[in-house]
Design a protein around this motif. Structure first.
Motif, PDB file in Angstrom:
ATOM      1  N   ASP A 146      42.851  26.674 -30.788  1.00  0.00           N
ATOM      2  CA  ASP A 146      41.807  25.677 -30.846  1.00  0.00           C
ATOM      3  C   ASP A 146      42.593  24.392 -30.896  1.00  0.00           C
ATOM      4  O   ASP A 146      42.219  23.390 -29.944  1.00  0.00           O
ATOM      5  CB  ASP A 146      40.955  26.050 -32.142  1.00  0.00           C
ATOM      6  N   ALA A 147      43.717  24.206 -31.688  1.00  0.00           N
ATOM      7  CA  ALA A 147      44.400  22.869 -31.747  1.00  0.00           C
ATOM      8  C   ALA A 147      45.088  22.771 -30.227  1.00  0.00           C
ATOM      9  O   ALA A 147      44.943  21.575 -29.834  1.00  0.00           O
ATOM     10  CB  ALA A 147      45.761  22.988 -32.633  1.00  0.00           C
ATOM     11  N   PHE A 148      45.399  23.627 -29.663  1.00  0.00           N
ATOM     12  CA  PHE A 148      45.915  23.628 -28.152  1.00  0.00           C
ATOM     13  C   PHE A 148      44.865  22.971 -27.210  1.00  0.00           C
ATOM     14  O   PHE A 148      45.251  22.338 -26.484  1.00  0.00           O
ATOM     15  CB  PHE A 148      46.362  25.082 -27.590  1.00  0.00           C
ATOM     16  N   GLU A 149      43.593  23.568 -27.102  1.00  0.00           N
ATOM     17  CA  GLU A 149      42.702  22.875 -26.432  1.00  0.00           C
ATOM     18  C   GLU A 149      42.370  21.642 -26.751  1.00  0.00           C
ATOM     19  O   GLU A 149      42.066  21.031 -25.712  1.00  0.00           O
ATOM     20  CB  GLU A 149      41.567  24.115 -26.807  1.00  0.00           C
ATOM     21  N   ASP A 150      42.458  21.235 -28.118  1.00  0.00           N
ATOM     22  CA  ASP A 150      41.915  19.942 -28.313  1.00  0.00           C
ATOM     23  C   ASP A 150      43.195  18.984 -27.369  1.00  0.00           C
ATOM     24  O   ASP A 150      42.640  17.979 -27.047  1.00  0.00           O
ATOM     25  CB  ASP A 150      41.982  19.559 -29.545  1.00  0.00           C
ATOM     26  N   ALA A 151      44.178  19.487 -27.619  1.00  0.00           N
ATOM     27  CA  ALA A 151      45.443  18.685 -27.354  1.00  0.00           C
ATOM     28  C   ALA A 151      45.561  18.685 -25.754  1.00  0.00           C
ATOM     29  O   ALA A 151      45.624  17.434 -24.980  1.00  0.00           O
ATOM     30  CB  ALA A 151      46.655  19.046 -27.905  1.00  0.00           C
ATOM     31  N   LEU A 152      45.074  19.591 -25.004  1.00  0.00           N
ATOM     32  CA  LEU A 152      45.004  19.801 -23.664  1.00  0.00           C
ATOM     33  C   LEU A 152      43.908  18.786 -23.068  1.00  0.00           C
ATOM     34  O   LEU A 152      44.109  17.914 -22.312  1.00  0.00           O
ATOM     35  CB  LEU A 152      45.039  21.401 -23.207  1.00  0.00           C
ATOM     36  N   ALA A 153      42.871  18.806 -23.734  1.00  0.00           N
ATOM     37  CA  ALA A 153      41.515  18.173 -23.274  1.00  0.00           C
ATOM     38  C   ALA A 153      42.049  16.594 -23.395  1.00  0.00           C
ATOM     39  O   ALA A 153      41.868  15.761 -22.473  1.00  0.00           O
ATOM     40  CB  ALA A 153      40.358  18.527 -23.917  1.00  0.00           C
ATOM     41  N   TYR A 154      42.596  16.014 -24.406  1.00  0.00           N
ATOM     42  CA  TYR A 154      42.783  14.927 -24.643  1.00  0.00           C
ATOM     43  C   TYR A 154      43.637  14.324 -23.668  1.00  0.00           C
ATOM     44  O   TYR A 154      43.708  13.178 -23.026  1.00  0.00           O
ATOM     45  CB  TYR A 154      43.272  14.618 -26.115  1.00  0.00           C
ATOM     46  N   SER A 155      44.862  15.127 -23.393  1.00  0.00           N
ATOM     47  CA  SER A 155      46.067  14.680 -22.541  1.00  0.00           C
ATOM     48  C   SER A 155      45.441  14.322 -21.193  1.00  0.00           C
ATOM     49  O   SER A 155      46.154  13.639 -20.518  1.00  0.00           O
ATOM     50  CB  SER A 155      47.359  15.680 -22.454  1.00  0.00           C
ATOM     51  N   LYS A 156      44.343  14.941 -20.774  1.00  0.00           N
ATOM     52  CA  LYS A 156      43.862  14.986 -19.466  1.00  0.00           C
ATOM     53  C   LYS A 156      43.052  13.585 -19.321  1.00  0.00           C
ATOM     54  O   LYS A 156      42.947  13.041 -18.209  1.00  0.00           O
ATOM     55  CB  LYS A 156      43.162  15.928 -19.026  1.00  0.00           C
ATOM     56  N   GLU A 157      42.540  13.056 -20.653  1.00  0.00           N
ATOM     57  CA  GLU A 157      41.398  12.066 -20.542  1.00  0.00           C
ATOM     58  C   GLU A 157      42.298  10.737 -20.897  1.00  0.00           C
ATOM     59  O   GLU A 157      41.850   9.674 -20.401  1.00  0.00           O
ATOM     60  CB  GLU A 157      40.608  12.071 -21.346  1.00  0.00           C
ATOM     61  N   ARG A 158      43.132  10.841 -21.711  1.00  0.00           N
ATOM     62  CA  ARG A 158      43.932   9.902 -22.500  1.00  0.00           C
ATOM     63  C   ARG A 158      44.784   9.139 -21.418  1.00  0.00           C
ATOM     64  O   ARG A 158      45.764   9.792 -20.969  1.00  0.00           O
ATOM     65  CB  ARG A 158      44.505  10.000 -23.754  1.00  0.00           C
ATOM     66  N   LEU A 159      44.452   7.918 -21.173  1.00  0.00           N
ATOM     67  CA  LEU A 159      45.470   7.018 -20.080  1.00  0.00           C
ATOM     68  C   LEU A 159      46.540   6.305 -20.958  1.00  0.00           C
ATOM     69  O   LEU A 159      46.255   5.792 -21.682  1.00  0.00           O
ATOM     70  CB  LEU A 159      44.561   6.087 -19.114  1.00  0.00           C
ATOM     71  N   GLN A 160      47.847   6.338 -20.493  1.00  0.00           N
ATOM     72  CA  GLN A 160      48.873   5.446 -20.954  1.00  0.00           C
ATOM     73  C   GLN A 160      49.697   5.083 -19.665  1.00  0.00           C
ATOM     74  O   GLN A 160      50.052   6.025 -18.707  1.00  0.00           O
ATOM     75  CB  GLN A 160      49.921   6.449 -21.835  1.00  0.00           C
ATOM     76  N   PHE A 161      49.790   3.802 -19.386  1.00  0.00           N
ATOM     77  CA  PHE A 161      50.546   3.219 -18.297  1.00  0.00           C
ATOM     78  C   PHE A 161      49.916   3.730 -17.227  1.00  0.00           C
ATOM     79  O   PHE A 161      50.532   4.085 -16.116  1.00  0.00           O
ATOM     80  CB  PHE A 161      52.302   3.795 -18.550  1.00  0.00           C
ATOM     81  N   ASP A 162      48.573   3.690 -17.170  1.00  0.00           N
ATOM     82  CA  ASP A 162      47.712   3.908 -15.846  1.00  0.00           C
ATOM     83  C   ASP A 162      47.700   5.192 -15.352  1.00  0.00           C
ATOM     84  O   ASP A 162      47.451   5.563 -14.245  1.00  0.00           O
ATOM     85  CB  ASP A 162      48.137   2.817 -14.673  1.00  0.00           C
ATOM     86  N   ARG A 163      47.871   6.229 -16.215  1.00  0.00           N
ATOM     87  CA  ARG A 163      47.955   7.488 -15.891  1.00  0.00           C
ATOM     88  C   ARG A 163      47.661   8.710 -17.097  1.00  0.00           C
ATOM     89  O   ARG A 163      48.026   8.158 -18.202  1.00  0.00           O
ATOM     90  CB  ARG A 163      49.286   8.041 -15.123  1.00  0.00           C
ATOM     91  N   PRO A 164      46.924   9.676 -16.933  1.00  0.00           N
ATOM     92  CA  PRO A 164      46.737  10.331 -18.097  1.00  0.00           C
ATOM     93  C   PRO A 164      48.083  10.905 -18.822  1.00  0.00           C
ATOM     94  O   PRO A 164      49.181  11.190 -18.073  1.00  0.00           O
ATOM     95  CB  PRO A 164      45.952  11.625 -17.506  1.00  0.00           C
ATOM     96  N   LEU A 165      47.917  11.499 -19.814  1.00  0.00           N
ATOM     97  CA  LEU A 165      49.050  11.768 -20.688  1.00  0.00           C
ATOM     98  C   LEU A 165      49.554  13.075 -20.045  1.00  0.00           C
ATOM     99  O   LEU A 165      50.809  13.426 -20.117  1.00  0.00           O
ATOM    100  CB  LEU A 165      48.813  12.116 -22.102  1.00  0.00           C
ATOM    101  N   ALA A 166      48.675  13.920 -19.569  1.00  0.00           N
ATOM    102  CA  ALA A 166      48.980  15.223 -19.089  1.00  0.00           C
ATOM    103  C   ALA A 166      49.958  15.271 -17.789  1.00  0.00           C
ATOM    104  O   ALA A 166      50.341  16.062 -17.221  1.00  0.00           O
ATOM    105  CB  ALA A 166      47.613  16.053 -18.538  1.00  0.00           C
ATOM    106  N   GLY A 167      50.022  13.789 -17.202  1.00  0.00           N
ATOM    107  CA  GLY A 167      50.889  13.862 -16.101  1.00  0.00           C
ATOM    108  C   GLY A 167      52.238  13.452 -16.175  1.00  0.00           C
ATOM    109  O   GLY A 167      53.279  13.249 -15.425  1.00  0.00           O
ATOM    110  N   TYR A 168      52.686  13.386 -17.623  1.00  0.00           N
ATOM    111  CA  TYR A 168      54.085  13.069 -17.855  1.00  0.00           C
ATOM    112  C   TYR A 168      54.858  14.489 -18.262  1.00  0.00           C
ATOM    113  O   TYR A 168      54.131  15.427 -18.841  1.00  0.00           O
ATOM    114  CB  TYR A 168      54.128  12.260 -19.109  1.00  0.00           C
ATOM    115  N   GLN A 169      56.040  14.594 -17.975  1.00  0.00           N
ATOM    116  CA  GLN A 169      56.858  15.768 -18.096  1.00  0.00           C
ATOM    117  C   GLN A 169      56.930  16.002 -19.691  1.00  0.00           C
ATOM    118  O   GLN A 169      56.763  17.410 -19.819  1.00  0.00           O
ATOM    119  CB  GLN A 169      58.197  15.663 -17.397  1.00  0.00           C
TER     120      GLN A 169
END
Length: 394
Positions: free
Chosen positions: A266-289
């Motif tokens: 459940d904690a992972f699912e919250d983090a995964l969903a957030y990382s796809k929506e949260r933008l930093q430096f004009d791109r989602p967190l999920a797009g960073y290595q």
């Protein structure tokens, strides 16, 4: 896959290892948790309130003592019980703990060690959620070493019909202040015995331990037994020594192996969903290595943890599960689950310290789960003894 029961952490097609019946049970509990628990758990946790109004519903769904057979119990398999435990703990550790205290501890003690009369009196009501049970073993100075307990039961009179008088204190007793019956373990002249104590009995007092930083949507208590008088038939006839208590603890430890991974997922699912929506430096967190590395590491441990739990469940259903194997599951999965929840919180940044998201709540709860039913140190020594043949507890 049905999005209502989807599992984005699954990298290994875990569901292909489950039967149709197991999947149906898992999905039913998952839907219940997502519909009834998750929308409310932040408020319950903030208010430090165990939602007793859901207890009858847990009974109606067959989740109380679900691994037991007869007397209104569902007679589910060990794997089905584990799957349910994982889904309940994905909601909150406190709710899975309720089911564990009620079913794996109190009801198992009565089912395994009680008389026919004791089973008939208590198990149907407990299974239906019409009564609540607790399991009083731990004391302030007798946690990891329950053999050092001071609570004592003496005979009240002479002859086979002589009653009992219990005196002592217990600590960290889940549900004691709302329970209808307590399974109390006490020293006697013939060793440790278990007793069924209706909580309205004169001399029985339970006080909730407050305030807490963990397991807030749950109840743990101090219990005082002040010259509690019981009839002769209050003793559990099948429990001689601590082996009876440990047989119940192993049921609970097995459920924790599954439950901890539910919280981690459940904690992972919250983090995964957030990382796809949260933008930093004009791109989602999920797009960073670095974020992807965190997500991959978490998902790998979740997959391994569920495979371990399933293997133990299959062994248990085959009657081949050994206590040290339960220790391996409890130690590994609790340890990994806490790290997963903490890592998930880092992806959420400052927002992760709010109750809008689950990881830090799960991490706080897992500090308790990691401690009860045997600490890391106790399970390490159990495994160490298995490997070396040398007991190093003292």
């Amino acid at each position: 896959m049905d999005p209502e029961v989807s599992d984005p952490a699954d990298l290994l097609a875990f569901d292909t290892l489950l039967s149709a019946e197991e999947l149906a049970l898992r999905d039913e509990v998952r839907r219940f948790v997502r519909a009834e628990i998750k929308p409310n758990i932040a408020r319950w946790y903030e208010d430090a309130r165990l939602p007793l109004e859901i207890v009858p519903e847990l009974g109606r769904r067959g989740l109380l003592g679900m691994h037991l057979t007869g007397h209104g119990c569902a007679g589910r398999s060990a794997v089905e019980y584990g799957l349910a435990a994982a889904e309940l703990e994905a909601g909150d550790s406190g709710l899975r703990t309720f089911v564990s205290v009620q079913g794996s501890l109190a009801m198992t003690a009565i089912a395994k060690h009680g008389s026919d009369e004791q089973r008939d009196e208590w198990l149907p009501r407990l299974a239906a959620g019409q009564a609540i049970g607790c399991f009083a073993l731990t004391e302030r100075s007798a946690g990891s070493d329950p053999s050092s307990m001071k609570t004592f039961a003496r005979r009240d009179g002479a002859g086979p019909n002589a009653g009992w008088v219990l005196s002592g204190t217990k600590r960290w007793i889940g549900l004691a202040s709302v329970a209808d019956v307590a399974v109390v373990w006490a020293q006697t002249d013939d060793g440790v015995r278990g007793f069924l104590v209706p909580t309205l009995t004169k001399g029985f007092t339970a006080m909730a331990i407050e305030p807490k930083l963990s397991m807030r949507a749950s109840i743990q208590c101090d219990v005082v037994l002040d010259e509690v008088r019981l009839p002769a038939d209050a003793v559990l006839p099948g429990a001689q020594g601590l082996r009876g208590a440990f047989s119940c603890l192993n049921e609970a430890r097995y459920g924790i192996t599954w439950g901890a991974m539910g919280a981690a997922r459940d904690a992972f699912e919250d983090a995964l969903a957030y990382s796809k929506e949260r933008l930093q430096f004009d791109r989602p967190l999920a797009g960073y290595q670095l974020t992807q590395q965190k997500l991959v590491d978490m998902a790998l441990e979740i997959n391994k943890g569920f495979l371990l739990a399933l293997h133990l469940g299959r062994l248990k259903d085959a009657g081949k599960l050994e206590p040290h194997q339960i220790s391996a599951g409890k130690l590994n999965n609790c340890r990994e689950a806490i790290e997963i929840c903490r890592e998930a919180r880092t992806i959420l940044g400052g927002n992760g310290i709010t109750l809008d998201y689950s990881p830090l709540r799960h991490a706080n709860n897992l500090e308790s789960v990691r401690t009860y039913e045997g600490t890391d140190e106790v399970h390490t020594l159990i495994l160490g003894q298995r490997l070396t043949g040398v007991a190093a507890f003292r």
